[in-house]
Design an enzyme around this catalytic site. Sequence first.
Site, PDB file in Angstrom:
ATOM      1  N   TYR A   1     -78.686 -67.034  -4.991  1.00 38.44           N
ATOM      2  CA  TYR A   1     -79.906 -66.498  -4.382  1.00 38.44           C
ATOM      3  C   TYR A   1     -81.135 -67.067  -5.072  1.00 38.44           C
ATOM      4  O   TYR A   1     -81.300 -66.915  -6.279  1.00 38.44           O
ATOM      5  CB  TYR A   1     -79.916 -64.968  -4.476  1.00 38.44           C
TER       6      TYR A   1
ATOM      7  N   ASP B   1     -92.252 -72.251  -0.941  1.00 41.60           N
ATOM      8  CA  ASP B   1     -92.788 -71.304  -1.916  1.00 41.60           C
ATOM      9  C   ASP B   1     -92.704 -71.995  -3.266  1.00 41.60           C
ATOM     10  O   ASP B   1     -91.616 -72.255  -3.767  1.00 41.60           O
ATOM     11  CB  ASP B   1     -91.930 -70.028  -1.898  1.00 41.60           C
TER      12      ASP B   1
ATOM     13  N   LYS C   1     -85.752 -65.819  -0.215  1.00 39.91           N
ATOM     14  CA  LYS C   1     -85.337 -65.784   1.183  1.00 39.91           C
ATOM     15  C   LYS C   1     -85.784 -67.080   1.851  1.00 39.91           C
ATOM     16  O   LYS C   1     -86.627 -67.800   1.326  1.00 39.91           O
ATOM     17  CB  LYS C   1     -85.949 -64.542   1.849  1.00 39.91           C
TER      18      LYS C   1
HETATM   19  P1  13P Z   1     -89.543 -65.093  -1.291  1.00 38.91           P
HETATM   20  O1  13P Z   1     -88.414 -65.871  -0.693  1.00 38.91           O
HETATM   21  O2  13P Z   1     -90.692 -64.976  -0.377  1.00 38.91           O
HETATM   22  O3  13P Z   1     -89.901 -65.653  -2.619  1.00 38.91           O
HETATM   23  O4  13P Z   1     -89.086 -63.582  -1.484  1.00 38.91           O
HETATM   24  C1  13P Z   1     -87.927 -63.340  -2.147  1.00 38.91           C
HETATM   25  C2  13P Z   1     -87.659 -61.938  -2.503  1.00 38.91           C
HETATM   26  O5  13P Z   1     -86.637 -61.727  -3.097  1.00 38.91           O
HETATM   27  C3  13P Z   1     -88.555 -60.844  -2.134  1.00 38.91           C
HETATM   28  O6  13P Z   1     -88.227 -59.684  -2.846  1.00 38.91           O
HETATM   29 MG    MG Z   2     -91.420 -66.154  -3.465  1.00 39.16          MG
HETATM   30 MG    MG Z   3     -91.673 -66.465   0.637  1.00 41.77          MG
END
Ligand code: 13P
Ligand code: MG
Ligand code: MG
Length: 385
Positions: free
Chosen positions: A236, A11, A239
């Site tokens: 963090y 990403d 994800k």
């Molecule tokens: P991504 O990892 O797809 O960027 O999503 C993270 C997230 O916190 C969604 O709310």
């Molecule tokens: Mg993202």
């Molecule tokens: Mg993502």
Amino acid sequence: MRVTLSLIKADVGSIGGHTKPSAEMIAEVERATRNAIDNGLLIDAWVSHTGDDIAILMSHTRGVNNTDVHQFAWQAFLDATAIAKKFGLYGAGQDLLVDAPSGNVRGAGPAVAELEFDHNPGTRPRPAESFMMLAADKCGPGAYNLPMFLGFADPMYCAGLMLPNMIKGFRFRIVDMDNTEGDSIIELSAPGDYYQLAALLRDNERFGIDAIFSRTFDVQAAAISTQRLHNIAGTYTGKDDPVAIVRNQGIFPAPEELVSAYAKAHYVGGDARGSHVMPLMPVSVNTPVTGMYCLPLVSCVGFSMAPDGTFSTSHVDFFDNPAWDAVRWKAQEKGYAMREQGWSGAAMLPYTELEYSGFRDTVTGLVNRFAFAHEDGRPARKDAV
Ligand code: 13P
Ligand code: MG
Ligand code: MG
């Protein structure tokens, strides 16, 4: 010939929030892959997105963890990041967690799934090579645990396991994703270790299937990215959004035996801020994340491979079929049911899993303010306890 399939995703920015990469970013990565094919680094490549993650599927003869292939993918993601920055997109460069990885990009942020195999079409045990790539957004690597287990170990999903080519079962390599000191792995085989496998794979946040091998032919059937971003970054950063490559047919389960378990839309860790427990919704490739909540998504695309290692010029999109509309409704219903209880109990991931997100700071700040009460029930001053 020996062929390697590499699937690397990251990403590196998205439009209007964490929804999808821009057309310019995708075009940039496609341009880079065309160059890499022209200059002989890659045999073939295909670029797609699932939610906000760009995935580069590549075939080549350089083996897994190859520096040149990984550096190529890293540079392509850097170029897409530059475009994301230019247009002010959200999360530009989000998954590129180190400045410049030397060698391969494992542990640097992008998710990697790779496997190498003998590719001699027309010969046994693999007269034709067909495979699928899966990409999931808004969830962790353990999202694949249940469907991969059912597809490769449970004859209720894969009746092909009763056939001579598969009756000895499959060997699963599982990673303890909490062990950040190195690749901490165990190998267990189904059917012999069936219950031990279930005992580990029930914990999607800690244990993830990393690879699956045919016990009869001792060749690799599947590779799954088990890299966890928060373990890499210590905080963090989004994800993990895992990818997988799964070879199918013949000595391996057929596509329908592999995808049927996704009809469960099973609950996984992910969704908004990577902190909820929500159903995994099967979607077409190149689907953005929109709608209420941000349900974890998974796409699944199939290719065949020509004798020279190039991909079939068209692909099959396994979840782009009206049959899956019913599953999408079911996922949405399961999502409503869970989000109805908001932050309470099972609806959000446990405290340990929130460890690296800002939720931890909020809770820890409050935990530090607890103090023993006086006997009459008045709160005591913390420094007097
Ligand atoms: P991504 O990892 O797809 O960027 O999503 C993270 C997230 O916190 C969604 O709310
Ligand atoms: Mg993202
Ligand atoms: Mg993502």
